[in-house]
Scaffold this motif. Structure first.
Motif, PDB file in Angstrom:
ATOM      1  N   LEU A 114     -64.729  88.726 -28.995  1.00 31.40           N
ATOM      2  CA  LEU A 114     -63.978  88.333 -27.803  1.00 31.40           C
ATOM      3  C   LEU A 114     -62.538  88.819 -27.905  1.00 31.40           C
ATOM      4  CD1 LEU A 114     -63.682  86.683 -25.153  1.00 31.40           C
ATOM      5  CD2 LEU A 114     -63.145  84.700 -26.588  1.00 31.40           C
ATOM      6  N   LEU A 128     -64.966  80.803 -24.911  1.00 34.33           N
ATOM      7  CA  LEU A 128     -66.305  81.395 -25.003  1.00 34.33           C
ATOM      8  C   LEU A 128     -67.268  80.346 -25.530  1.00 34.33           C
ATOM      9  CD1 LEU A 128     -68.259  83.866 -25.024  1.00 34.33           C
ATOM     10  CD2 LEU A 128     -67.402  84.383 -27.324  1.00 34.33           C
ATOM     11  N   LEU A 150     -72.435  82.863 -23.171  1.00 32.91           N
ATOM     12  CA  LEU A 150     -73.502  83.745 -23.639  1.00 32.91           C
ATOM     13  C   LEU A 150     -74.737  82.900 -23.905  1.00 32.91           C
ATOM     14  CD1 LEU A 150     -71.613  85.869 -26.348  1.00 32.91           C
ATOM     15  CD2 LEU A 150     -71.836  86.358 -23.911  1.00 32.91           C
ATOM     16  N   VAL A 167     -69.917  90.936 -24.119  1.00 31.80           N
ATOM     17  CA  VAL A 167     -68.664  90.175 -24.083  1.00 31.80           C
ATOM     18  C   VAL A 167     -67.604  90.953 -23.309  1.00 31.80           C
ATOM     19  CG1 VAL A 167     -66.781  89.253 -25.488  1.00 31.80           C
ATOM     20  CG2 VAL A 167     -69.151  88.921 -26.218  1.00 31.80           C
TER      21      VAL A 167
END
Length: 325
Positions: A114, A128, A150, A167
Motif C-alpha cells: 500500500l 486497508l 481486499l 492495491v
C-alpha cells in the motif's frame, strides 16, 4: 576448523527498488524477495511520480462517460445527499468490525505494498482492510476518508506482484478522484444484488437518484476501471503483471494451466473484433451493462493498446511520444 557450505556462502546487500528496504541475500540468487514487501529484488530502478496528474493516464472512455454523467443536472448534489443519508461512516464501522485492518505490524507486506502504491502515485495513505470472501475482488469506498478492502480469495490467488497491481488499482481510484461517484455506484450495485431491494435504503436511493443518474453512474464506473488499470501499470511498471492478474481473474484457479501468450493473443483478437464487428461490439456492451467491471480480456487489450501507443513509455521516461508515420 571445518566450515559448512552455509558459512562459505557469499552474501550481498540489495536495497528493494519498491520500498527501499535493505536486504541481505545470497550472491546470484535469482528469486530473492524483499523481506518487507515480499516483491522480487532487482537492480532495475522503480519510478516514483513527483507530480502525476490524473489527466496523464485517464482512459478516454472514462473521460467521456464522466463528462456525460456530470452533464446530468443535479448529479453532484444528489450523490452528496445520498452519502449523507446512508452514512459514509458506516463503511468504516462495517470493516473495522468484520475485517482485518492492515498496519505495519498486521500483514506488514500488504502495508508495504500500500505504501509503495501511494508513494509512487502521490496519494495520502488510506486504511486497508482484508475481509474473508470467496470472491476474488477488491474495492474502494468512502469520500472524506476512503478505505480499500481486499477480499481474502484475491490475495490467496495472486502473486505478490499481482497483489501490488490490485492495491495500486484501488489507490488509482483515489488519485483519479473517483471516490464520490464510485462509492455511490457500489452502493447501487450492492442494493441490486442483495435481499434489501424492499428496504427503506432502496427507496432513498430511488428518490435521490433518477434512473438516468443511476444508469449513467454505473456506465461510468465500469469505464473508470480502465483508468485504474493504467494507474496499476504505473506502479508495477510491468504490463505482464497486469496481464497475468487479469488472466487469473478470467480463469480462476484453472489459470495455472493457461498459456499466457495465448491469453494475450485472445485479448488482441477481442479488441480487433470489438473494433471491426458491430454485432460483437453490441453484445459486449449489452453484457457488460450488467457488470461492475469490464471483461478481464477487454481490460488486457486496453492495457496493451496503451503501452503500444507510446503514451505509457512517455510517462515513464518523460520524453514526448512521436507517432509512427
Amino acid at each position: 576448523m571445518a566450515h559448512s557450505d552455509l558459512d562459505l556462502e557469499v552474501t550481498e546487500f540489495i536495497r528493494c527498488r519498491y520500498c527501499g528496504q535493505r536486504n541481505q541475500t545470497r550472491t546470484g540468487s535469482i528469486e530473492a524477495r524483499c523481506g518487507r514487501c515480499r516483491l522480487l529484488l532487482s537492480d532495475d530502478p522503480h519510478k516514483k511520480f513527483s507530480n502525476l496528474s490524473k489527466e496523464q493516464y485517464i482512459h478516454p472512455a472514462d473521460r467521456r462517460a464522466l463528462a456525460a454523467l456530470r452533464a446530468i443536472p443535479g448529479i453532484d448534489s444528489a450523490l452528496k445527499k445520498l452519502l449523507v443519508v446512508t452514512g459514509e461512516s458506516a463503511i468504516r464501522v462495517i470493516f473495522t468490525a468484520s475485517a482485518v485492518k492492515v498496519t505495519p505490524e498486521q500483514c506488514p507486506d500488504l502495508h508495504a505494498k500500500l505504501q509503495i502504491a501511494c508513494t509512487t502515485l502521490g496519494v495520502d495513505k488510506p486504511d486497508l482492510f482484508v475481509q474473508q470472501n470467496p470472491v476474488a475482488n477488491a474495492f474502494t469506498g468512502g469520500v472524506e476518508r476512503p478505505v480499500i478492502v481486499l477480499y481474502s480469495q484475491l490475495i490467496e490467488r495472486l502473486t505478490d506482484e499481482e497483489v501490488l497491481a490490485v492495491v495500486a488499482h484501488e489507490v488509482g481510484h483515489i488519485h483519479a478522484e473517483h471516490v464520490l461517484y464510485l462509492t455511490a455506484a457500489r452502493l447501487i450495485e450492492y442494493l441490486a444484488k442483495t435481499a434489501v431491494l424492499a428496504s427503506p435504503l432502496t427507496g432513498i436511493v430511488k428518490e435521490l437518484l433518477t434512473l438516468t443518474m443511476r444508469t449513467a453512474l454505473l456506465a461510468w464506473a465500469r469505464r473508470a476501471e480502465l483508468s485504474c488499470d493504467r494507474a496499476a501499470l504505473l506502479v508495477t511498471q510491468d504490463a505482464n503483471v497486469i496481464g497475468r492478474t487479469m488472466m487469473k481473474l478470467a480463469g480462476g484457479t484453472y489459470a495455472s494451466k493457461v498459456d499466457y501468450e495465448r491469453f494475450l493473443a485472445q485479448a488482441r483478437d477481442f479488441e480487433k473484433n470489438y473494433d471491426a464487428k458491430a454485432l460483437d461490439r453490441f453484445w459486449a456492451d449489452v453484457i457488460t451493462a450488467g457488470l461492475s467491471h469490464p471483461f478481464p480480456v477487454w481490460r488486457v487489450s486496453e492495457i496493451l493498446k496503451w503501452v503500444e501507443s507510446g503514451e505509457y513509455t512517455q510517462l515513464m521516461t518523460g520524453e514526448p511520444h512521436t507517432a509512427a508515420a
